[in-house]
Design a protein around this motif. Structure first.
Motif, PDB file in Angstrom:
ATOM      1  N   ASN A 193      67.453  51.029 -90.357  1.00 43.18           N
ATOM      2  CA  ASN A 193      66.140  51.364 -90.911  1.00 43.18           C
ATOM      3  C   ASN A 193      65.222  50.142 -90.961  1.00 43.18           C
ATOM      4  OD1 ASN A 193      66.833  49.885 -93.308  1.00 43.18           O
ATOM      5  ND2 ASN A 193      67.836  51.718 -94.129  1.00 43.18           N
ATOM      6  N   MET A 194      65.723  48.982 -90.573  1.00 45.55           N
ATOM      7  CA  MET A 194      64.969  47.724 -90.461  1.00 45.55           C
ATOM      8  C   MET A 194      64.690  47.053 -91.803  1.00 45.55           C
ATOM      9  SD  MET A 194      64.325  46.816 -87.327  1.00 45.55           S
ATOM     10  CE  MET A 194      64.176  47.434 -85.638  1.00 45.55           C
ATOM     11  N   THR A 200      65.472  52.479 -84.596  1.00 43.59           N
ATOM     12  CA  THR A 200      65.085  52.646 -85.990  1.00 43.59           C
ATOM     13  C   THR A 200      64.467  54.021 -86.215  1.00 43.59           C
ATOM     14  OG1 THR A 200      63.960  51.579 -87.850  1.00 43.59           O
ATOM     15  CG2 THR A 200      62.748  51.687 -85.757  1.00 43.59           C
ATOM     16  N   LEU A 207      61.044  56.024 -87.668  1.00 44.26           N
ATOM     17  CA  LEU A 207      59.647  55.967 -88.090  1.00 44.26           C
ATOM     18  C   LEU A 207      59.142  57.407 -88.109  1.00 44.26           C
ATOM     19  CD1 LEU A 207      57.115  54.317 -88.813  1.00 44.26           C
ATOM     20  CD2 LEU A 207      56.590  54.221 -86.358  1.00 44.26           C
ATOM     21  N   HIS A 241      56.084  58.802 -94.014  1.00 40.83           N
ATOM     22  CA  HIS A 241      57.347  58.052 -93.926  1.00 40.83           C
ATOM     23  C   HIS A 241      57.921  57.755 -95.309  1.00 40.83           C
ATOM     24  CE1 HIS A 241      60.110  55.222 -91.810  1.00 40.83           C
ATOM     25  NE2 HIS A 241      60.086  54.603 -92.983  1.00 40.83           N
ATOM     26  N   SER A 298      59.423  51.638 -97.772  1.00 38.39           N
ATOM     27  CA  SER A 298      60.207  51.798 -96.554  1.00 38.39           C
ATOM     28  C   SER A 298      59.336  51.608 -95.311  1.00 38.39           C
ATOM     29  CB  SER A 298      60.857  53.186 -96.518  1.00 38.39           C
ATOM     30  OG  SER A 298      61.538  53.393 -95.302  1.00 38.39           O
ATOM     31  N   TYR A 299      58.146  52.191 -95.304  1.00 41.45           N
ATOM     32  CA  TYR A 299      57.238  52.095 -94.159  1.00 41.45           C
ATOM     33  C   TYR A 299      56.866  50.649 -93.881  1.00 41.45           C
ATOM     34  CZ  TYR A 299      52.824  52.495 -91.550  1.00 41.45           C
ATOM     35  OH  TYR A 299      51.817  52.354 -90.627  1.00 41.45           O
ATOM     36  N   THR A 321      59.838  48.755 -92.506  1.00 41.12           N
ATOM     37  CA  THR A 321      60.134  49.196 -91.137  1.00 41.12           C
ATOM     38  C   THR A 321      59.224  48.499 -90.140  1.00 41.12           C
ATOM     39  OG1 THR A 321      60.933  51.366 -91.879  1.00 41.12           O
ATOM     40  CG2 THR A 321      60.222  51.177 -89.590  1.00 41.12           C
ATOM     41  N   ALA A 343      62.340  53.941 -81.592  1.00 38.97           N
ATOM     42  CA  ALA A 343      62.229  54.612 -82.894  1.00 38.97           C
ATOM     43  C   ALA A 343      62.383  56.114 -82.725  1.00 38.97           C
ATOM     44  CB  ALA A 343      60.882  54.292 -83.551  1.00 38.97           C
TER      45      ALA A 343
END
Length: 498
Positions: free
Chosen positions: A204-205, A225, A227, A234, A245-246, A249, A267
């Motif tokens: 998920n980065m 990942t 997105l 997101h 999270s966005y 990412t 992604a």
């Protein structure tokens, strides 16, 4: 006269005289047909070549009303397209056989994708997650080194000399030390077994670091990942402490691209109930972040994703409406001169427009489960596919093929569970699929059938797998036949790119 009319309307076997070549101008070769719209039908032959004709043409073909004299162009198309033949055995039948064999050549080398669920730990709490993730402090849910060793040993036994080793979670990077251990051991064994190995990490980065990215650079590791769209989509879909999270990412994507290069990072998006409202915005987000493709993926009907029905459940018709709107937006980018493809359409278009095989698991016949992909779980259990593992999280172990501690390669890949799957993993022999015009473009998914309909074979009239694929295939062909510009765009998607 009345009796003769009734006889023609029955489905009984006809008399031999009805098939006498002396009464007919040509022989019929195997083909299937489907209503494209109110005025057009589509014919598809045994190797996937298609021909769009006006409604009613099929009846004329079968009743031998098509002649060279009165329908010269159509007759020539039918003859060259292996829909009819002027001889009992077509002169070019060897070419037809070669093309069919080529379509199925993805089976030649057997399993390529080997998924290692390296940890269940995760710092996200995505509501559509299909597995039972655990908090990031519970290291006992990491894959033990003996299971890593045993999984690698099985991967080295694959007949395929080109294999993919994919690390999943949870969040795989929380067990990065286990990934390093696995890759270093695989590199040594790959030399012994003459294997070319592609490495992929699904992440998920959020926890990626420069040290991790540098290791990926040295070992040519691909990063995949998630997105799901703009921040307001997101962050609702993929929750984590801090509600960022966005942002994390995008930071991770930027870091990885700066070291690995733009095309080493891909992604995926998952369509939730919230996503359905933003098809254009999601497509625009991928374009804004520099991606040249997007995979418009519906939510999987497996595992824990089913528990949150309000956020995760929607009808197939709703997804198809979302898909078409998003695809129209993607086509608009292409008309403006930008290369931007949709991955699922591209897979289908390769099957429709080229003679070459496509190894995508969900669109293979025989099914890509086992033949193309296998899953080694963190606890040593071996599953036929990632979806099989998701079912096991809900205590359904139908597709657990064995365990790394106790089962050999032959037990897992050729054992009773695999043999059970083979009964329903070819669409050529499934009721409803065997006569479907889109059979060669689609696949068989007994695991989806089991999860959604209660048995391996499924029931096509109510199958969401069938409903989705049939309409998307029909829509793609309709777009190509209606607008030559769209066909040119689609052809650009399937050409090899640097």
């Amino acid at each position: 006269m009345i009796e003769e009319k009734l006889r023609r309307q029955t489905r009984k076997f006809k008399e031999r005289a009805d098939y006498d070549q002396q009464q007919n101008a040509y022989y019929l070769l195997p083909f299937r047909f489907h209503r494209l719209d109110e005025t057009r039908d589509i014919l598809v032959n045994e190797v996937g070549d298609y021909l769009v004709v006006s409604t009613g043409t099929v009846e004329k073909i079968v009743s031998r009303q098509i002649t060279k004299k009165s329908h010269y162009d159509l007759y020539a198309d039918l003859l060259s397209g292996f829909f009819i033949s002027e001889q009992p055995i077509p002169p070019l039948i060897d070419i037809l056989a070669t093309r069919y064999r080529t379509k199925k050549s993805f089976l030649d080398q057997f399993t390529s994708l080997h998924i290692f669920v390296i940890s269940l730990r995760c710092e996200h709490t995505c509501h559509y997650c299909q597995v039972s993730r655990v908090t990031q402090d519970k290291a006992k849910y990491d894959m033990a080194e003996r299971f890593i060793d045993q999984g690698i040993d099985l991967m080295m036994q694959s007949p395929n000399d080109q294999v993919t080793m994919e690390f999943q979670g949870g969040e795989a990077l929380l067990a990065f030390d286990k990934i390093v251990y696995a890759i270093e051991r695989t590199k040594r064994l790959a030399l012994t077994y003459a294997k070319q190995v592609t490495y992929v990490i699904c992440t998920n980065m959020a926890v990626i670091t420069r040290e991790i990215v540098d290791y990926c650079l040295v070992n040519t590791i691909l990063l995949s990942t998630s997105l799901d769209g703009p921040a307001y989509v997101h962050n609702q879909n993929r929750k984590r402490p801090g509600k960022n999270s966005y942002e994390l990412t995008l930071q991770g994507i930027e870091l990885a691209r700066s070291v690995l290069g733009h095309d080493r990072v891909s992604a995926l998006m998952t369509t939730t109930s919230l996503s359905l409202n933003y098809p254009t915005e999601i497509v625009d987000e991928y374009a804004a972040q520099g991606f040249r493709s997007i995979f418009l993926r519906p939510i999987s009907p497996y595992g824990f994703a089913l528990r949150n029905e309000r956020k995760n459940h929607y009808e197939t018709a709703q997804f198809l409406d979302f898909y078409k709107k998003a695809l129209d937006r993607i086509l608009e980018y292409n008309r403006q001169g930008h290369f931007y493809s949709e991955d699922y359409a591209t897979i289908l278009l390769r099957k429709i427009l080229t003679p070459f095989p496509v190894g995508y698991v969900d669109l293979s016949s025989p099914s890509g489960s086992i033949t193309n992909a296998i899953v080694f779980n963190y606890d040593g259990a071996v599953y036929a596919s990632d979806e099989s593992r998701m079912l096991a999280e809900m205590n359904d172990f139908t597709f657990q093929l064995g365990h790394l501690d106790t089962h050999s390669y032959a037990d897992i890949f050729y054992g009773p569970k695999t043999q059970q799957l083979t009964q329903a993993w070819t669409n050529e022999s499934l009721p409803g699929c065997s006569e479907c015009a889109f059979q060669s473009y689609c696949g068989a998914d007994p695991i989806h059938n089991h999860a959604t309909q209660g048995d391996l074979w499924g029931y096509r009239p109510t199958s969401t797998f069938c409903q989705k694929n049939m309409e998307i295939i029909r829509y793609l062909i309709d777009l190509m036949e209606t607008d030559p510009t769209v066909k040119a765009i689609f052809e650009s998607w399937i050409k090899p790119r640097p």
